[in-house]
Scaffold this motif. Sequence first.
Motif: not given
Length: 396
Positions: A365-382
């Motif tokens: 499908i078009g019109g969306y993006v996937r954000v994989s949040y299986c990353v260290p928490r600091q990556t999200i914070e930064r």
Amino acid sequence: MKNKLNEEMLRLGKERSAIRELFEYGRQRAKEIGAENVFDFSLGNPSVPAPVSVTKEAERLLREVPAEQLHGYTSAAGAPEVRAAVAEYIGKTFSVPQKAEHIYMTCGAAASLTVLLGALCTPGDEIVVIAPYFPEYRVFIERAGGKVREVPAAEDFHLDLGALEEAIGAQTKAVLYNSPNNPTGAVYGEEELRGLARLLERKSRERGTPVYLIADEPYRELSYGAPVPYAMNLYDHAIVCYSFSKSLSLAGERIGYLAVSPRCADADALFAAVCGAGRALGYVCAPALFQRVIAANLGKASDVSVYRANRDLLCEEMRACGFSYVAPEGAFYLFVKSPEPDAKAFCERAKGHELLLVPSDSFGIGGYVRVSYCVPRQTIERALPAFAALAREYGL
Ligand SMILES: Cc1ncc(COP(=O)(O)O)c(C=O)c1O
């Protein structure tokens, strides 16, 4: 001098998946500006370590079992004691009389799916998938000689039974679903899966042959509370493709299994075809050490609370920035609506802020993006200021 190669394989090999492409870009960018300044949300590579019991069992086996026994071939379908342990686990956990002789140990869910599709597909067969879906489904189905029939999910990314009813016909060999879902995080509930089962029973009766139900379950244990019903308890002609890649954070070890329901029509013949497809594809004897490691770790999972905390933080901040999404109930992906219709263009602008997001086009499908949040928490914070700046760019 050049030989003619298989055109289809050449195309697949050159094309590379959008996700792998981004992953490689991220590695390059990390060399240029430092890994801490690149916010790579592209890949579904578990960030939580495997449970200690996994490492301990691997160490024990390496220490105690003679190498020639440990590393030698197992039976093509897997070591008998491992298949028995998996069947017993399924029996106890889901109250299904699973037979060990219907368990095939594989190199992850990818191999479970390719082997199963190889066993099922005859020319003209359609496999129904629910869009958005894991992009490799198309590769696996087409390589097996089947056709992909995309059925859009409902607006909340759950099943749209009306759309499924319309799509399933004489040509449908199977419906393939994935819950908890990649890329949306939806966890299908018992009610909707029972609805699907009733629909498949009716369609099977009408045409006189069963429509199979394939449950692709690498994220089974990664639910944030919503129960994950077991397909075999809802429908007779069910096959489960399971993997330890995500649940035990063993993605690189390539280990999983395929389980044919004992209630499946022609279960023995289907399993024989699975063995044939495994042989034809070279998927015999899944990694021997890790077959034994998982046998001692059935039902265990990496620490899901880490993914849940990541989800909560990301969801809260993305909402505050003005992005819209349906909150994921499981897996470790957030599927965000692109603020412009062209998701690829949005991802390019995100790259300007060092945010690596996957456009939804390859998910069907078009019109969306996937954000994989299986990353260290600091990556999200930064990354949060970068998301905020991106939102401002779109006037959100
Ligand atoms: C929905 C889905 N199915 C199958 C796979 C393949 O998993 P495995 O690593 O077990 O081959 C993935 C991997 O990301 C997935 O997301």
